[in-house]
Design a protein around this motif. Sequence first.
Motif, PDB file in Angstrom:
ATOM      1  N   PHE A 282       0.773  -1.255  -0.034  1.00  0.00           N
ATOM      2  CA  PHE A 282       0.055  -0.057   0.059  1.00  0.00           C
ATOM      3  C   PHE A 282       0.791   1.451   0.060  1.00  0.00           C
ATOM      4  CE2 PHE A 282      -2.743  -3.106   2.313  1.00  0.00           C
ATOM      5  CZ  PHE A 282      -3.908  -3.148   1.132  1.00  0.00           C
ATOM      6  N   PHE A 283       0.394   2.120  -0.835  1.00  0.00           N
ATOM      7  CA  PHE A 283       1.258   3.514  -0.994  1.00  0.00           C
ATOM      8  C   PHE A 283       2.693   3.229  -0.896  1.00  0.00           C
ATOM      9  CE2 PHE A 283      -2.645   4.751   1.278  1.00  0.00           C
ATOM     10  CZ  PHE A 283      -2.763   6.031   0.972  1.00  0.00           C
ATOM     11  N   ARG A 284       2.949   2.568  -2.024  1.00  0.00           N
ATOM     12  CA  ARG A 284       4.482   2.307  -2.548  1.00  0.00           C
ATOM     13  C   ARG A 284       4.821   3.414  -3.315  1.00  0.00           C
ATOM     14  NH1 ARG A 284       6.409  -2.811  -6.426  1.00  0.00           N
ATOM     15  NH2 ARG A 284       8.862  -2.382  -6.123  1.00  0.00           N
ATOM     16  N   ASP A 285       6.103   3.982  -2.748  1.00  0.00           N
ATOM     17  CA  ASP A 285       6.431   5.235  -3.175  1.00  0.00           C
ATOM     18  C   ASP A 285       5.397   6.430  -3.189  1.00  0.00           C
ATOM     19  OD1 ASP A 285       8.671   3.850  -4.221  1.00  0.00           O
ATOM     20  OD2 ASP A 285       7.520   3.420  -6.178  1.00  0.00           O
ATOM     21  N   GLU A 286       5.241   6.736  -1.923  1.00  0.00           N
ATOM     22  CA  GLU A 286       4.319   7.701  -1.361  1.00  0.00           C
ATOM     23  C   GLU A 286       4.239   8.996  -2.145  1.00  0.00           C
ATOM     24  OE1 GLU A 286       2.578   9.715   2.580  1.00  0.00           O
ATOM     25  OE2 GLU A 286       4.209   8.165   2.772  1.00  0.00           O
ATOM     26  N   PRO A 287       5.428   9.551  -2.549  1.00  0.00           N
ATOM     27  CA  PRO A 287       5.425  10.799  -3.492  1.00  0.00           C
ATOM     28  C   PRO A 287       4.292  10.678  -4.674  1.00  0.00           C
ATOM     29  CG  PRO A 287       7.305  10.545  -2.715  1.00  0.00           C
ATOM     30  CD  PRO A 287       6.818   9.325  -2.317  1.00  0.00           C
ATOM     31  N   VAL A 288       4.349   9.618  -5.421  1.00  0.00           N
ATOM     32  CA  VAL A 288       3.822   9.444  -6.624  1.00  0.00           C
ATOM     33  C   VAL A 288       2.088   9.509  -6.279  1.00  0.00           C
ATOM     34  CG1 VAL A 288       2.858   7.330  -8.129  1.00  0.00           C
ATOM     35  CG2 VAL A 288       5.191   7.571  -7.611  1.00  0.00           C
ATOM     36  N   PHE A 289       1.805   9.048  -5.058  1.00  0.00           N
ATOM     37  CA  PHE A 289       0.229   9.200  -4.961  1.00  0.00           C
ATOM     38  C   PHE A 289      -0.066  10.485  -4.293  1.00  0.00           C
ATOM     39  CE2 PHE A 289       1.239   4.826  -4.197  1.00  0.00           C
ATOM     40  CZ  PHE A 289       0.322   4.071  -5.356  1.00  0.00           C
ATOM     41  N   GLU A 290       0.931  11.263  -3.740  1.00  0.00           N
ATOM     42  CA  GLU A 290       0.683  12.887  -3.678  1.00  0.00           C
ATOM     43  C   GLU A 290       0.424  13.460  -4.834  1.00  0.00           C
ATOM     44  OE1 GLU A 290       0.310  14.312  -0.863  1.00  0.00           O
ATOM     45  OE2 GLU A 290       0.028  12.290  -0.045  1.00  0.00           O
ATOM     46  N   LEU A 291       1.520  13.001  -6.012  1.00  0.00           N
ATOM     47  CA  LEU A 291       1.253  13.877  -7.208  1.00  0.00           C
ATOM     48  C   LEU A 291      -0.006  13.290  -7.752  1.00  0.00           C
ATOM     49  CD1 LEU A 291       2.358  15.045  -9.669  1.00  0.00           C
ATOM     50  CD2 LEU A 291       3.616  13.202 -10.419  1.00  0.00           C
ATOM     51  N   PHE A 292      -0.577  12.070  -7.834  1.00  0.00           N
ATOM     52  CA  PHE A 292      -1.737  11.706  -7.977  1.00  0.00           C
ATOM     53  C   PHE A 292      -2.966  12.509  -7.531  1.00  0.00           C
ATOM     54  CE2 PHE A 292      -5.680   8.686  -7.230  1.00  0.00           C
ATOM     55  CZ  PHE A 292      -6.003   8.691  -8.559  1.00  0.00           C
ATOM     56  N   ARG A 293      -2.835  12.451  -6.105  1.00  0.00           N
ATOM     57  CA  ARG A 293      -3.985  13.301  -5.468  1.00  0.00           C
ATOM     58  C   ARG A 293      -3.880  14.857  -6.059  1.00  0.00           C
ATOM     59  NH1 ARG A 293      -5.271  12.901   0.145  1.00  0.00           N
ATOM     60  NH2 ARG A 293      -3.546  11.654   0.520  1.00  0.00           N
ATOM     61  N   SER A 294      -2.869  15.402  -6.285  1.00  0.00           N
ATOM     62  CA  SER A 294      -2.599  16.858  -6.740  1.00  0.00           C
ATOM     63  C   SER A 294      -3.534  17.136  -7.984  1.00  0.00           C
ATOM     64  CB  SER A 294      -1.162  17.283  -6.795  1.00  0.00           C
ATOM     65  OG  SER A 294      -0.534  16.803  -7.961  1.00  0.00           O
ATOM     66  N   LEU A 295      -3.324  16.017  -8.881  1.00  0.00           N
ATOM     67  CA  LEU A 295      -3.893  16.077 -10.285  1.00  0.00           C
ATOM     68  C   LEU A 295      -5.473  15.914 -10.246  1.00  0.00           C
ATOM     69  CD1 LEU A 295      -1.331  13.976 -12.335  1.00  0.00           C
ATOM     70  CD2 LEU A 295      -1.327  16.507 -12.071  1.00  0.00           C
ATOM     71  N   LEU A 296      -5.979  15.396  -9.375  1.00  0.00           N
ATOM     72  CA  LEU A 296      -7.534  15.172  -9.179  1.00  0.00           C
ATOM     73  C   LEU A 296      -8.425  16.247  -9.468  1.00  0.00           C
ATOM     74  CD1 LEU A 296      -7.528  12.509  -6.444  1.00  0.00           C
ATOM     75  CD2 LEU A 296      -8.015  12.073  -8.778  1.00  0.00           C
ATOM     76  N   PRO A 297      -8.119  17.361  -8.900  1.00  0.00           N
ATOM     77  CA  PRO A 297      -8.910  18.521  -9.111  1.00  0.00           C
ATOM     78  C   PRO A 297      -9.137  18.833 -10.625  1.00  0.00           C
ATOM     79  CG  PRO A 297      -7.552  19.053  -7.194  1.00  0.00           C
ATOM     80  CD  PRO A 297      -7.032  17.837  -7.837  1.00  0.00           C
ATOM     81  N   GLY A 298      -8.093  18.959 -11.128  1.00  0.00           N
ATOM     82  CA  GLY A 298      -8.271  19.107 -12.539  1.00  0.00           C
ATOM     83  C   GLY A 298      -8.952  18.097 -13.536  1.00  0.00           C
ATOM     84  N   LEU A 299      -8.878  16.952 -13.218  1.00  0.00           N
ATOM     85  CA  LEU A 299      -9.225  15.701 -13.796  1.00  0.00           C
ATOM     86  C   LEU A 299     -10.886  15.784 -13.531  1.00  0.00           C
ATOM     87  CD1 LEU A 299      -6.532  12.796 -12.951  1.00  0.00           C
ATOM     88  CD2 LEU A 299      -7.222  13.959 -15.205  1.00  0.00           C
ATOM     89  N   VAL A 300     -11.020  15.997 -12.163  1.00  0.00           N
ATOM     90  CA  VAL A 300     -12.433  15.985 -12.015  1.00  0.00           C
ATOM     91  C   VAL A 300     -13.118  17.110 -12.724  1.00  0.00           C
ATOM     92  CG1 VAL A 300     -14.385  16.619 -10.008  1.00  0.00           C
ATOM     93  CG2 VAL A 300     -12.180  14.964  -9.554  1.00  0.00           C
ATOM     94  N   GLU A 301     -12.737  18.249 -12.670  1.00  0.00           N
ATOM     95  CA  GLU A 301     -12.988  19.202 -13.456  1.00  0.00           C
ATOM     96  C   GLU A 301     -13.310  18.946 -14.962  1.00  0.00           C
ATOM     97  OE1 GLU A 301     -13.487  22.721 -15.941  1.00  0.00           O
ATOM     98  OE2 GLU A 301     -11.898  21.644 -16.036  1.00  0.00           O
ATOM     99  N   ARG A 302     -12.634  18.498 -15.525  1.00  0.00           N
ATOM    100  CA  ARG A 302     -12.785  17.866 -16.957  1.00  0.00           C
ATOM    101  C   ARG A 302     -13.725  16.754 -17.086  1.00  0.00           C
ATOM    102  NH1 ARG A 302      -7.789  15.305 -20.563  1.00  0.00           N
ATOM    103  NH2 ARG A 302      -8.454  13.446 -19.359  1.00  0.00           N
ATOM    104  N   ALA A 303     -13.826  15.841 -16.110  1.00  0.00           N
ATOM    105  CA  ALA A 303     -14.896  14.846 -16.235  1.00  0.00           C
ATOM    106  C   ALA A 303     -16.324  15.408 -16.101  1.00  0.00           C
ATOM    107  CB  ALA A 303     -14.572  13.817 -15.000  1.00  0.00           C
ATOM    108  N   SER A 304     -16.341  16.408 -15.248  1.00  0.00           N
ATOM    109  CA  SER A 304     -17.723  17.215 -15.110  1.00  0.00           C
ATOM    110  C   SER A 304     -17.908  17.973 -16.205  1.00  0.00           C
ATOM    111  CB  SER A 304     -17.525  18.148 -13.807  1.00  0.00           C
ATOM    112  OG  SER A 304     -18.684  19.028 -13.884  1.00  0.00           O
ATOM    113  N   ARG A 305     -17.274  18.512 -16.913  1.00  0.00           N
ATOM    114  CA  ARG A 305     -17.357  19.243 -18.132  1.00  0.00           C
ATOM    115  C   ARG A 305     -17.880  18.299 -19.353  1.00  0.00           C
ATOM    116  NH1 ARG A 305     -12.422  21.417 -18.248  1.00  0.00           N
ATOM    117  NH2 ARG A 305     -11.635  20.356 -20.279  1.00  0.00           N
ATOM    118  N   THR A 306     -17.499  17.049 -19.317  1.00  0.00           N
ATOM    119  CA  THR A 306     -17.520  16.115 -20.606  1.00  0.00           C
ATOM    120  C   THR A 306     -18.673  15.425 -20.175  1.00  0.00           C
ATOM    121  OG1 THR A 306     -15.928  14.624 -19.646  1.00  0.00           O
ATOM    122  CG2 THR A 306     -15.233  16.341 -21.209  1.00  0.00           C
ATOM    123  N   GLY A 307     -19.106  15.231 -18.618  1.00  0.00           N
ATOM    124  CA  GLY A 307     -20.051  14.297 -18.298  1.00  0.00           C
ATOM    125  C   GLY A 307     -19.744  12.813 -18.254  1.00  0.00           C
ATOM    126  N   THR A 308     -18.621  12.567 -18.199  1.00  0.00           N
ATOM    127  CA  THR A 308     -18.101  11.233 -18.167  1.00  0.00           C
ATOM    128  C   THR A 308     -17.362  10.877 -16.685  1.00  0.00           C
ATOM    129  OG1 THR A 308     -15.748  11.983 -18.887  1.00  0.00           O
ATOM    130  CG2 THR A 308     -17.440  11.081 -20.559  1.00  0.00           C
TER     131      THR A 308
END
Length: 282
Positions: A75-101
């Motif tokens: 679990f959480f192998r290479d923790e900074p990788v998951f911190e980077l993933f978490r930081s990308l989520l707002p932009g990804l969620v905004e795009r998904a909301s825009r496209t309805g997917t």
Amino acid sequence: MNESEFEYMRALFHTETGILMDPGKAYLVELRLRSLAEQAGFSSASLFLQHLKARPTIGLHRQAVEALLIHETRFFRDEPVFELFRSLLPGLVERASRTGTPLGVWSAACSTGQEAYTLAFLLRATLSEETRFRLLATDVSEEALARARGGAYSLFEIGRGLPDDIKNRFFTIHEDEALIAEDIRKAIDFRKLNLAGEWPPLSPMDVVFLRNVLIYFEPALKKNILNNVHRVLRPGGYLFLGNPEAALFDDPRFRPVETKGACCFQSIDPTTEGRTTAPCAS
């Protein structure tokens, strides 16, 4: 185990997984097959392999291949990788909301499930209840997938880097075993997929985790897998590789996104922009 028996197992392993085992690993094959050979009623790995060689490929051959697969994960192998993933989520969620997917995330070599569940924990902890997501987890090993679907881990396994708040929220402890909450288990679609084989149709993904697996493939096969990944990723989506793979990754269809201690690669939309950056530093 003689050279002929080792080469037979090496060829079978390559055919079934696409992974070419290094020469001189006969001792490792013998060590890993010994227990399986005993269970099948053979006094040695050598006799077991002679039995396999004399017969068409059956379930026992698949068990031998499974015994040689590497399932090192946590679990959480290479923790900074998951911190980077978490930081990308707002932009990804905004795009998904825009496209309805729904937001699509894929753990493409999930082994016994720890990476996929780590992603599920972060998605549940970070996203609102209204945000839809699809979490796909695949592996070539049926044995590993069965364990992943069960969602049961030892206390030692959940003690390796798993934050206390995650343990308290998403696990139930039963004596010497920890069981992941049912709603989290149901949130992940675990499927068998051989990266080296022919891929089934997959829905477009926003994020693909393909960490610490490409290092085992030959260059031509690695290129083919990356071509398939690129087709699955939406333009602007993100590819996460293992650290050794990321240090050598140089593909004009992607640009690196770096933070302290972690790096991923964003798929470039060729209709709007070209390559502007160099590969991630090692």
